[in-house]
Design a protein around this motif. Structure first.
Motif, short mmCIF file in Angstrom:
data_model
loop_
_atom_site.label_atom_id
_atom_site.label_comp_id
_atom_site.label_asym_id
_atom_site.label_seq_id
_atom_site.Cartn_x
_atom_site.Cartn_y
_atom_site.Cartn_z
N SER A 101 0.80 -1.22 0.00
CA SER A 101 0.00 0.00 0.00
C SER A 101 0.83 1.27 0.00
N GLY A 102 2.12 1.16 0.31
CA GLY A 102 2.97 2.33 0.46
C GLY A 102 3.09 2.81 1.90
N SER A 103 2.38 2.17 2.82
CA SER A 103 2.44 2.55 4.22
C SER A 103 3.72 2.05 4.88
N ASP A 104 4.24 2.83 5.84
CA ASP A 104 5.39 2.41 6.63
C ASP A 104 4.98 1.90 8.02
N ASP A 105 3.69 1.78 8.26
CA ASP A 105 3.19 1.39 9.58
C ASP A 105 3.07 -0.12 9.69
N SER A 106 3.33 -0.63 10.88
CA SER A 106 3.19 -2.06 11.15
C SER A 106 2.71 -2.25 12.58
N ARG A 107 2.33 -3.47 12.89
CA ARG A 107 1.91 -3.81 14.25
C ARG A 107 2.36 -5.23 14.56
N THR A 108 2.43 -5.56 15.83
CA THR A 108 2.80 -6.91 16.25
C THR A 108 1.54 -7.70 16.55
N GLY A 109 1.48 -8.93 16.03
CA GLY A 109 0.31 -9.77 16.22
C GLY A 109 0.20 -10.30 17.64
N ALA A 110 -0.88 -11.03 17.88
CA ALA A 110 -1.19 -11.52 19.22
C ALA A 110 -0.16 -12.53 19.73
N ASP A 111 0.57 -13.19 18.83
CA ASP A 111 1.57 -14.16 19.28
C ASP A 111 2.84 -13.50 19.79
N GLY A 112 2.95 -12.17 19.65
CA GLY A 112 4.11 -11.46 20.13
C GLY A 112 5.31 -11.52 19.21
N TRP A 113 5.21 -12.24 18.11
CA TRP A 113 6.31 -12.38 17.16
C TRP A 113 5.97 -11.81 15.78
N THR A 114 4.82 -12.20 15.23
CA THR A 114 4.51 -11.86 13.86
C THR A 114 4.31 -10.35 13.70
N VAL A 115 5.03 -9.75 12.75
CA VAL A 115 4.86 -8.34 12.44
C VAL A 115 3.96 -8.24 11.21
N LEU A 116 2.88 -7.47 11.33
CA LEU A 116 1.86 -7.36 10.30
C LEU A 116 1.76 -5.93 9.78
N THR A 117 1.31 -5.78 8.54
CA THR A 117 1.01 -4.45 8.05
C THR A 117 -0.18 -3.91 8.83
N ARG A 118 -0.16 -2.65 9.15
CA ARG A 118 -1.25 -2.09 9.95
C ARG A 118 -2.54 -1.97 9.15
N ASP A 119 -2.42 -1.77 7.84
CA ASP A 119 -3.63 -1.58 7.03
C ASP A 119 -4.10 -2.85 6.34
N GLY A 120 -3.45 -3.98 6.61
CA GLY A 120 -3.88 -5.26 6.04
C GLY A 120 -3.39 -5.52 4.64
N SER A 121 -2.59 -4.62 4.07
CA SER A 121 -2.08 -4.85 2.72
C SER A 121 -0.96 -5.89 2.76
N ARG A 122 -0.62 -6.39 1.60
CA ARG A 122 0.38 -7.46 1.52
C ARG A 122 1.80 -6.93 1.65
N ALA A 123 2.71 -7.85 2.01
CA ALA A 123 4.12 -7.51 2.18
C ALA A 123 4.98 -8.55 1.49
N ALA A 124 6.21 -8.16 1.18
CA ALA A 124 7.19 -9.07 0.62
C ALA A 124 8.54 -8.82 1.29
N HIS A 125 9.33 -9.88 1.40
CA HIS A 125 10.59 -9.85 2.14
C HIS A 125 11.65 -10.58 1.31
N ALA A 126 12.81 -9.98 1.14
CA ALA A 126 13.93 -10.62 0.45
C ALA A 126 15.19 -10.35 1.26
N GLU A 127 16.08 -11.34 1.32
CA GLU A 127 17.26 -11.20 2.17
C GLU A 127 18.40 -12.09 1.68
N HIS A 128 19.62 -11.58 1.79
CA HIS A 128 20.84 -12.37 1.62
C HIS A 128 21.83 -11.95 2.69
N THR A 129 22.68 -12.88 3.07
CA THR A 129 23.86 -12.57 3.86
C THR A 129 25.02 -12.36 2.90
#
Length: 255
Positions: free
Chosen positions: A213-241
């Protein structure tokens, strides 16, 4: 404290990185409609054990978390940005799945992530995942000796913002070595020419996390670990060491 690694230590991280790359490829191939997230986690655990490595994630307990992490993968679906705990949820066609894996051999860690579509996914999801990978590639290309940490951050941010995507505040990459998370922090936003000078031997994980969505906002889910978009839009993650070397950046989480 930032630690610069010797060539032998970088090779040790690379060995762990090969395991991570193998696991990510196998899990991505197995991520089909009807497959449960916990089944993917079992697959990953078996592969890590068969390789002689150990999970970097299982039992990891940072100060902010309510409990140790209970799995070997982070599996984050659709509006989950990162740290999704694998449960009995079954994947559905059209889901966007981020797969994050860390492993260590002889105490040297490697960490990487990829976002894949489950079955047929819409063009917007494909573009989001593709741009996350492009932002990662841009960040890696900026990791030249003598450059600054802000050059990496700026490259990631420029790629994501140009495509209209958000970058959640406070989430980014990190140093990697004898611990999964070490100094320095590697933000996904920043100004070029600022921050730590990149020197040979620096080993870091670069990990763009993009919000559709273009938002920079997020929230932590009820499990205390999962980080979610605040507006419910989708996210993608890419990573290398990667390692910073005299010849430029070298990706360590490849087969």
């Amino acid at each position: 404290m930032v630690v610069l690694r010797t060539a032998a230590e970088i090779e040790a991280v690379r060995e762990s990185g090969r395991v991570v790359a193998t696991v990510l490829a196998a899990v991505a191939a197995a991520a089909r409609p009807g497959v449960r997230l916990d089944e993917l986690d079992v697959l990953a655990a078996d592969l890590i054990a068969a390789s002689g490595a150990k999970s970097s994630f299982l039992g990891y307990h940072p100060r902010w978390a309510p409990m140790p992490y209970p799995a070997v993968l982070c599996l984050s679906v659709d509006d989950a940005i990162v740290h999704g705990i694998p449960g009995r949820r079954a994947l559905r066609a059209g889901d966007l799945l981020s797969i994050d894996c860390g492993a260590h051999i002889d105490g040297y860690h490697a960490d990487a992530a990829v976002t894949v579509g489950v079955g047929q996914v819409d063009q917007a999801a494909q573009r989001l995942a593709r741009t996350a990978a492009q932002a990662l590639a841009a960040g890696i290309a900026a990791a030249m000796p003598g450059a600054r940490l802000g050059d990496i951050s700026h490259a990631v941010e420029s790629t994501a913002r140009a495509a209209g995507y958000g970058l959640p505040e406070g989430l980014g990459g990190h140093g990697v070595g004898t611990a999964m998370h070490e100094d320095p922090d590697v933000p996904n936003t920043g100004r070029p020419g600022r921050g730590l000078v990149l020197r040979e031997g620096l080993v870091i994980a670069i990990e763009p996390m993009l919000v559709e969505s273009g938002s920079d906002d997020s929230r932590t889910g009820a499990d205390g670990w999962t980080v979610l978009t605040r507006d419910g839009s989708r996210a993608a993650h890419a990573e290398h060491t990667i390692a910073v070397t005299a010849d430029g950046p070298v990706v360590l989480t490849v087969p």
